[in-house]
Write a protein that holds these residues in place. Structure first.
Motif: not given
Lengths: 277, 314
Positions: A36-43, A45-57, B152-159
């Motif tokens: 996941v870390e190779h595709v998604v940026n961390s921020s 406050r959150l790791s890349a995996v945590k970012h993706l987990d928001i969508y997964r959950y 519309e610009n969506p809410s996003t949770y990752l980049t």
């Protein structure tokens, strides 16, 4: 690792796989599994995996809530924990292929049948039969509620001659091994019905002014109305009953005025000269 | 192609500002039909009505006779690499012919591939390949519908690591290349900004303000480390402040309050919308809801269970 590892299509396959199947279906051009870390940026406050987990959950929780809305009586009957288990398995097996959520539960009754634990056993538990029938009934109600039909807004007079009566445009008949309609009505009235014992039941569902009417009917009434839905007149439908069930003509004629009155009041019939050909 | 783009662009710039609107939710059907509340316009979720032959469509027909309507979609999936769904587009066009909406909108997102629909508004990769792909599809959709579409610009949770363009720049290029319009969801900017470490004020300043035809405002859940766009509560102070900024920069456009979870009674929903009037000038005189954090796993982004029909039994 190079970040442009995916084409657009591969990236979407990868992300959808992570959401729907809990694992990536596409691995891009990489020879080793893509992290996941190779595709998604961390921020911050959150790791890349945590970012993706928001969508997964959210993916499963969102659709589970829709299933709960579409099968509210079933969710009550099963209890939330068991319902969620079935719903999650269903969504895993039959992810949505439609732009509308109204068909999300279309295959749920069949799924419950396919996956019943006693499917391979000769002697079966009875409660799954009730749950499967209830699921089928609830889905049918959602379809009937929104089906295209010439809405029956007219009042059919009680003295309409028999030969002018025909089934209403929205009239659906059901035959179950459990008292499904009674159970559903009790639940929808805010009561807390108990799991019923097997008991053959029949019901009719109509729609008037875009609201559903649910009626428990007798077996003979069910077959009579079925016969009329197949194009028979009142007289021919009566003859069917007499022939098939050995009804005494005199008894049927005696009870017919009562049936006719209640069928018209329930909206099972419309008059041919009032609505349509 | 250039001619079409300019035609769509001119149409977008000529769209009216109908005022303050609310989302049409089945919970409020009876109230609206019986009371004719003084709402400027309603936004309807296209997918809820395009297949309906029952009460939802019946209510919409009556509503469209009384109020201006905007059609807002959630399943166009403009960013998907799947082919465009012609059946969906045909039904969308038919519904628009019947409802005669002021405009049709959807999201800069994809909802699924390989014929699946996650029913989520998934983030697009923001790079040149994706921009070209999406602009090509917007052109096809607009030509099919014979009208410009608003995105519309969506809410996003990752980049994505593969993204090379900021979202505001991506949206600007989209409007320039296709003539499409924009729906600025100020709450989504706030949510995405917090989740992905960007400044929402800067984002709003960078947008092409003359292409914005509508704004969304909504409530969200702050989970401490991230924010979920739950649409289930009042709008917080920071989002109202962003709205105020966007109002000044756009000169004022149609504004809609979204409330999709824990949907309150109609008057509560309407009163929250009317607060927008007090944020249209820079002088604030209203009590504002400040941000509180709620930790827990239960927050769900883009709740959609309100999209499932409420079966009405007599």
């Amino acid at each position: 690792m190079e970040s442009n590892i995916f084409s657009l299509k591969q990236l979407q396959n990868w992300m959808q796989g992570m959401l729907v199947h809990h694992e990536p279906l596409e691995n891009g051009n990489a020879e080793v599994p893509v992290m996941v870390e190779h595709v998604v940026n961390s921020s911050e406050r959150l790791s890349a995996v945590k970012h993706l987990d928001i969508y997964r959950y959210s993916y499963i929780a969102r659709l589970r809530a829709c299933m709960q809305s579409q099968f509210s009586a079933l969710a009550y009957a099963l209890g939330s924990e068991l319902f969620e288990l079935f719903a999650d398995q269903y969504l895993d097996t039959y992810p949505s292929e439609s732009y509308t959520l109204n068909t999300l539960g279309e295959k749920f009754p069949a799924f419950l049948e396919e996956t019943r634990l006693d499917a391979s056993q000769e002697e079966k538990e009875t409660w799954p039969d009730f749950m499967i029938e209830l699921a089928g009934f609830e889905y049918a109600l959602s379809v009937i509620f929104d089906e295209r039909a010439n809405e029956n807004n007219t009042v059919t007079p009680n003295n309409t001659p028999d030969e002018l009566l025909k089934p209403a445009p929205v009239l659906h008949l059901f035959h179950y091994q459990y008292p499904i309609c009674d159970y559903y009505l009790e639940f929808s009235q805010g009561k807390e019905p108990e799991l019923p014992f097997p008991e053959e039941s029949y019901c009719a569902v109509t729609r008037h002014n875009y609201k559903l009417g649910l009626f428990t009917i007798r077996g003979a009434q069910y077959y009579f109305l079925k016969s009329m839905q197949q194009g028979n007149t009142v007289e021919n439908a009566k003859n069917d009953l007499i022939k098939t069930f050995n009804f005494a003509r005199i008894e049927l004629d005696k009870i017919w005025p009562e049936w006719k009155k209640s069928f018209i009041e329930a909206g099972f019939f419309v008059a041919k000269n009032v609505k349509g050909p | 192609m250039i001619e079409q783009r300019e035609k769509y662009s001119d149409l977008i710039k000529s769209l009216p500002n109908p005022g303050l609107g609310l989302g049409l939710r089945s919970k409020h059907f009876n109230y609206i039909l019986e009371n004719n509340p003084e709402v400027d316009w309603f936004e309807v979720i296209s997918e809820n009505f395009m297949d309906s032959g029952g009460r939802p469509r019946h209510v919409l027909r009556q509503l469209a006779e009384r109020y201006p309507v905007v059609m807002h979609g959630v399943s166009l999936s403009i960013g998907s690499t799947d082919p465009l769904n012609k059946e969906y587009l045909t039904k969308l066009k038919l519904l628009a012919e019947e409802v005669k909406p002021l405009w049709i909108s959807d999201h800069l997102c994809w909802t699924g591939v390989n014929s699946l629909n996650t029913h989520d508004l998934l983030p697009v990769v923001l790079n040149e390949e994706s921009l070209k792909h999406i602009c090509n599809r917007i052109n096809q959709v607009q030509d099919f519908l014979e009208r410009p579409v608003v995105f519309e610009n969506p809410s996003t949770y990752l980049t994505f690591k593969q993204s090379t363009i900021h979202e505001y720049g991506f949206l600007r290029y989209m409007t320039e290349e296709t003539g499409c319009g924009l729906l600025l969801d100020v709450n989504n900017v706030y949510v995405s900004g917090f989740n992905n470490d960007f400044d929402p004020v800067h984002y709003i300043h960078q947008l092409p303000h003359d292409r914005i035809v509508q704004m969304h405002i909504a409530g969200h859940q702050h989970c401490g480390t991230h924010i979920i766009d739950t649409h289930d509560r009042q709008v917080v102070k920071d989002v109202w402040n962003l709205f105020s900024l966007a109002w000044q920069l756009t000169g004022g456009v149609a504004t809609l309050l979204e409330w999709d979870g824990n949907i309150p009674e109609f008057d509560v929903y309407h009163n929250e919308l009317l607060k927008a009037k007090q944020h249209m000038s820079s002088i604030l005189v209203v009590d504002q809801v400040t941000e509180t954090q709620e930790h827990g796993e239960e927050a769900v982004s883009n709740p959609v269970d309100f999209l499932v029909n409420d079966v009405v039994v007599n």
